[in-house]
Design a protein around this motif. Structure first.
Motif, PDB file in Angstrom:
ATOM      1  N   ILE A  34       0.846  -1.191   0.000  1.00 33.31           N
ATOM      2  CA  ILE A  34       0.000   0.000   0.000  1.00 33.31           C
ATOM      3  C   ILE A  34       0.876   1.234   0.000  1.00 33.31           C
ATOM      4  N   GLU A  35       0.603   2.106  -0.964  1.00 29.30           N
ATOM      5  CA  GLU A  35       1.312   3.376  -1.085  1.00 29.30           C
ATOM      6  C   GLU A  35       0.298   4.499  -0.915  1.00 29.30           C
ATOM      7  N   PRO A  36       0.744   5.710  -0.555  1.00 23.92           N
ATOM      8  CA  PRO A  36      -0.191   6.821  -0.439  1.00 23.92           C
ATOM      9  C   PRO A  36      -0.985   7.008  -1.735  1.00 23.92           C
ATOM     10  N   ASP A  61      -3.153   9.292   2.704  1.00 22.60           N
ATOM     11  CA  ASP A  61      -2.178  10.299   2.266  1.00 22.60           C
ATOM     12  C   ASP A  61      -0.777  10.042   2.815  1.00 22.60           C
ATOM     13  N   GLY A  62      -0.571   8.901   3.446  1.00 20.66           N
ATOM     14  CA  GLY A  62       0.733   8.564   4.013  1.00 20.66           C
ATOM     15  C   GLY A  62       0.843   8.905   5.485  1.00 20.66           C
ATOM     16  N   GLY A  63      -0.194   9.511   6.039  1.00 19.08           N
ATOM     17  CA  GLY A  63      -0.186   9.913   7.448  1.00 19.08           C
ATOM     18  C   GLY A  63      -0.655   8.803   8.370  1.00 19.08           C
ATOM     19  N   ARG A  64      -1.258   9.201   9.486  1.00 17.79           N
ATOM     20  CA  ARG A  64      -1.658   8.251  10.521  1.00 17.79           C
ATOM     21  C   ARG A  64      -3.080   7.726  10.371  1.00 17.79           C
ATOM     22  N   TRP A  65      -3.849   8.215   9.399  1.00 13.01           N
ATOM     23  CA  TRP A  65      -5.209   7.717   9.243  1.00 13.01           C
ATOM     24  C   TRP A  65      -5.576   7.641   7.772  1.00 13.01           C
ATOM     25  N   ALA A  66      -6.622   6.875   7.494  1.00  7.84           N
ATOM     26  CA  ALA A  66      -7.105   6.684   6.128  1.00  7.84           C
ATOM     27  C   ALA A  66      -8.628   6.648   6.147  1.00  7.84           C
ATOM     28  N   THR A  67      -9.236   6.881   5.005  1.00  6.18           N
ATOM     29  CA  THR A  67     -10.679   6.750   4.875  1.00  6.18           C
ATOM     30  C   THR A  67     -10.989   5.588   3.941  1.00  6.18           C
TER      31      THR A  67
END
Length: 92
Positions: A34-36, A61-67
């Protein structure tokens, strides 16, 4: 419009089921890493009345959370626009 098999499902989904060896283990489009960015994959979900193809769209987006969102897949057969009932969420 994707090619459909005699079952009404897409040919791609029928091939994934055959390759997995059983309907419940089939997936389409799941990346190995998995990539941003955003990607969608299809998996088989036990609805209690049978197994149905579901699409998960994942945005990170590469941060600490995803949707994410989950809905019926276009790979499934015999669906109407009224069949759609997406679920949305986030994870961290």
């Amino acid at each position: 419009m994707p090619k459909r098999a005699a079952s009404g499902r897409t040919v791609a989904l029928e091939e994934a089921i055959a390759q997995a060896g059983d309907e419940r283990s089939a997936t389409l489009g799941l990346p190995t890493e998995i990539e941003p960015g955003q990607f969608t994959f299809t998996f088989m979900f036990d609805t209690g009345d049978g197994v149905s193809a579901q699409d998960i769209t994942f945005t990170w987006d590469g941060g600490r959370w995803a949707t994410w969102s989950q809905d019926l897949s276009e790979h499934e057969g015999d669906l109407s626009p009224g069949s759609s009932a997406p679920a949305y969420g986030w994870c961290s």
